[in-house]
Design an enzyme around this catalytic site. Structure first.
Site, PDB file in Angstrom:
ATOM      1  N   GLU A  74     -17.189   2.001  68.320  1.00  0.00           N
ATOM      2  CA  GLU A  74     -17.701   2.773  67.177  1.00  0.00           C
ATOM      3  C   GLU A  74     -18.884   3.676  67.562  1.00  0.00           C
ATOM      4  OE1 GLU A  74     -16.166   3.260  64.598  1.00  0.00           O
ATOM      5  OE2 GLU A  74     -15.164   1.463  63.849  1.00  0.00           O
ATOM      6  N   HIS A  93     -23.480  -1.753  61.314  1.00  0.00           N
ATOM      7  CA  HIS A  93     -22.130  -1.726  60.739  1.00  0.00           C
ATOM      8  C   HIS A  93     -21.529  -3.121  60.815  1.00  0.00           C
ATOM      9  CE1 HIS A  93     -17.902  -1.179  60.201  1.00  0.00           C
ATOM     10  NE2 HIS A  93     -17.635  -1.361  61.479  1.00  0.00           N
ATOM     11  N   HIS A  95     -18.292  -5.965  58.953  1.00  0.00           N
ATOM     12  CA  HIS A  95     -17.138  -6.167  58.077  1.00  0.00           C
ATOM     13  C   HIS A  95     -17.509  -7.253  57.063  1.00  0.00           C
ATOM     14  CE1 HIS A  95     -14.501  -4.844  61.753  1.00  0.00           C
ATOM     15  NE2 HIS A  95     -15.287  -3.881  61.280  1.00  0.00           N
ATOM     16  N   TYR A 114     -30.485  -2.239  39.088  1.00  0.00           N
ATOM     17  CA  TYR A 114     -31.341  -1.108  39.460  1.00  0.00           C
ATOM     18  C   TYR A 114     -31.757  -1.065  40.925  1.00  0.00           C
ATOM     19  CZ  TYR A 114     -35.377  -4.257  39.214  1.00  0.00           C
ATOM     20  OH  TYR A 114     -36.263  -5.273  39.445  1.00  0.00           O
ATOM     21  N   HIS A 155     -12.275  -1.312  55.490  1.00  0.00           N
ATOM     22  CA  HIS A 155     -12.892  -1.559  56.792  1.00  0.00           C
ATOM     23  C   HIS A 155     -14.192  -2.367  56.698  1.00  0.00           C
ATOM     24  CE1 HIS A 155     -13.964   0.271  60.986  1.00  0.00           C
ATOM     25  NE2 HIS A 155     -14.587  -0.872  60.784  1.00  0.00           N
ATOM     26  N   TYR A 210     -43.572  -0.218  43.021  1.00  0.00           N
ATOM     27  CA  TYR A 210     -42.628  -1.328  43.126  1.00  0.00           C
ATOM     28  C   TYR A 210     -42.285  -1.600  44.586  1.00  0.00           C
ATOM     29  CZ  TYR A 210     -38.300  -3.973  42.516  1.00  0.00           C
ATOM     30  OH  TYR A 210     -37.306  -4.927  42.569  1.00  0.00           O
TER      31      TYR A 210
HETATM   32 ZN   LIG Z   1     -15.713  -2.013  62.143  1.00  0.00          ZN
END
Ligand SMILES: [Zn+2]
Length: 218
Positions: A74, A93, A95, A114, A155, A210
């Site tokens: 990736e 990244h 899954h 929110y 994905h 906040y």
């Molecule tokens: Zn992936």
């Protein structure tokens, strides 16, 4: 070894996302940017077991410049985020289960709580393309416009931050929102916050600072 500190930081982040249950086995990849280079997880590695020395280093064209192992497939996804998001210093990244489930069914994760504003608002689902492809990288870059996280159709999920801890925080927050959505739908049709309600949250957050600790007033 070059980029020692960053390699170590990335290995710790890998253990964190694995420990949080966001990745299973070799699924998922993390990176952090150091100037014109990107320290990134190797392909085929079990994320929770990676050591600092296992990390690969690529340049902004994706060429391997350091490391014993080939980088994740990736790489285009990560480089696409760095190219399109000037504030991105790290990318995560995974899954993650709830996030992936939502990506299989919806085009967008609507704002029903929110705190989704911490990710920029309603989360887009980047259209499906084969893993590792330039097409997938381009779809994700578009989905991230004005957001710090996105879902990837059929994905998984992706988030970026100024540093790797922030990227992982956002990946976890996205998973929480996906889980919340799933649970809410199981009870009935969740109410979606209106644009006005979201705008009011932004104004209140600015006024009340906040998310930051503050000294108590006597
Ligand atoms: Zn992936």
């Amino acid at each position: 070894m070059a980029w020692d500190g960053e390699r170590d930081e990335l290995a710790r982040a890998c253990r964190r996302v694995a420990g949080a249950g966001l990745v299973v086995g070799t699924a998922g990849n993390l990176s952090l940017r150091v100037g014109d280079h990107v320290v990134i997880t190797p392909t085929g590695g079990v994320l929770g077991e990676l050591a600092a020395g296992d990390m690969s280093v690529v340049d902004l064209d994706g060429e391997l410049v350091d490391g014993e192992l080939a980088p994740t497939s990736e790489v285009p996804l990560h480089l696409g985020v760095y190219r399109s998001q000037p504030l991105a210093g790290a990318v995560a990244h995974a899954h993650a289960l709830a996030s992936t489930a939502v990506s299989c069914v919806h085009d967008e994760l609507p704002p029903i709580h929110y705190t989704i504003l911490q990710l920029g608002g309603a989360i887009r689902v980047a259209p499906y393309a084969t893993f590792g492809s330039d097409e997938l990288a381009a779809n994700v870059a578009r989905a991230l416009d004005g957001r710090t996280a996105a879902l990837m159709q059929n994905h998984g999920s992706v988030a970026y931050g100024g540093g790797i801890a922030e990227a992982c925080d956002r990946l976890e927050l996205l998973e929480w929102h996906a889980e919340l959505y799933q649970r809410s739908v199981a009870l009935g049709m969740p109410r979606v916050l209106s644009d006005q309600e979201l705008e009011d949250v932004v104004l209140a957050a600015i006024a009340k600072r906040y998310g930051t600790t503050q000294k108590a007033r006597p």
